[in-house]
Design a protein around this motif. Structure first.
Motif, PDB file in Angstrom:
ATOM      1  N   SER A  88       0.831  -1.206   0.000  1.00  0.00           N
ATOM      2  CA  SER A  88       0.000   0.000   0.000  1.00  0.00           C
ATOM      3  C   SER A  88       0.866   1.258   0.000  1.00  0.00           C
ATOM      4  CB  SER A  88      -0.929  -0.004   1.215  1.00  0.00           C
ATOM      5  OG  SER A  88      -1.668   1.191   1.275  1.00  0.00           O
ATOM      6  N   LEU A  89       1.932   1.260   0.784  1.00  0.00           N
ATOM      7  CA  LEU A  89       2.834   2.406   0.800  1.00  0.00           C
ATOM      8  C   LEU A  89       3.428   2.648  -0.586  1.00  0.00           C
ATOM      9  CD1 LEU A  89       4.767   1.867   4.155  1.00  0.00           C
ATOM     10  CD2 LEU A  89       3.006   3.570   3.693  1.00  0.00           C
ATOM     11  N   GLU A 137       2.176   1.770  -3.509  1.00  0.00           N
ATOM     12  CA  GLU A 137       1.123   2.236  -4.420  1.00  0.00           C
ATOM     13  C   GLU A 137       0.829   3.720  -4.244  1.00  0.00           C
ATOM     14  OE1 GLU A 137      -2.243  -0.302  -3.758  1.00  0.00           O
ATOM     15  OE2 GLU A 137      -1.296  -2.017  -4.748  1.00  0.00           O
ATOM     16  N   HIS A 138       1.024   4.222  -3.031  1.00  0.00           N
ATOM     17  CA  HIS A 138       0.734   5.621  -2.738  1.00  0.00           C
ATOM     18  C   HIS A 138       1.989   6.493  -2.779  1.00  0.00           C
ATOM     19  CE1 HIS A 138      -2.892   3.643  -1.116  1.00  0.00           C
ATOM     20  NE2 HIS A 138      -3.480   4.746  -1.564  1.00  0.00           N
ATOM     21  N   GLU A 157       4.577   6.430  -0.923  1.00  0.00           N
ATOM     22  CA  GLU A 157       5.036   6.822   0.409  1.00  0.00           C
ATOM     23  C   GLU A 157       6.324   6.082   0.779  1.00  0.00           C
ATOM     24  OE1 GLU A 157       1.966   6.927   3.423  1.00  0.00           O
ATOM     25  OE2 GLU A 157       0.452   7.081   1.856  1.00  0.00           O
TER      26      GLU A 157
END
Length: 77
Positions: A52-53, A55-56, A58
């Protein structure tokens, strides 16, 4: 690809099973009925968290420069 290491904390719950917390990944908490299941669930939660990090866009936290120390304190409980 490089391997990242994360410390996990397992807490035995009164009703049974284990809650797992990954201190370096805020909000990354999971649960398993046995220690083995809890560790496997933690591995999956960490992988999803990192995905998720990415994909964003971050930054991925690591434990480099993190030290662990356990303090004993006297308390009347």
């Amino acid at each position: 690809m490089r391997a990242l290491n994360y410390r996990v904390l397992l807490r035995k719950e009164p009703e049974g099973g284990y809650t797992v917390i990954v201190p370096s990944l805020p909000g990354c908490i999971t649960y398993g009925d046995t220690i083995e299941e809890a560790i496997e669930m933690a591995r999956e939660a960490i992988e999803l968290y990192i995905e998720s990090l990415k994909e964003h866009g971050e930054k991925i936290p690591t434990e480099e420069g993190t030290f662990e120390y356990t303090l004993a304190v006297e308390a009347y409980v």
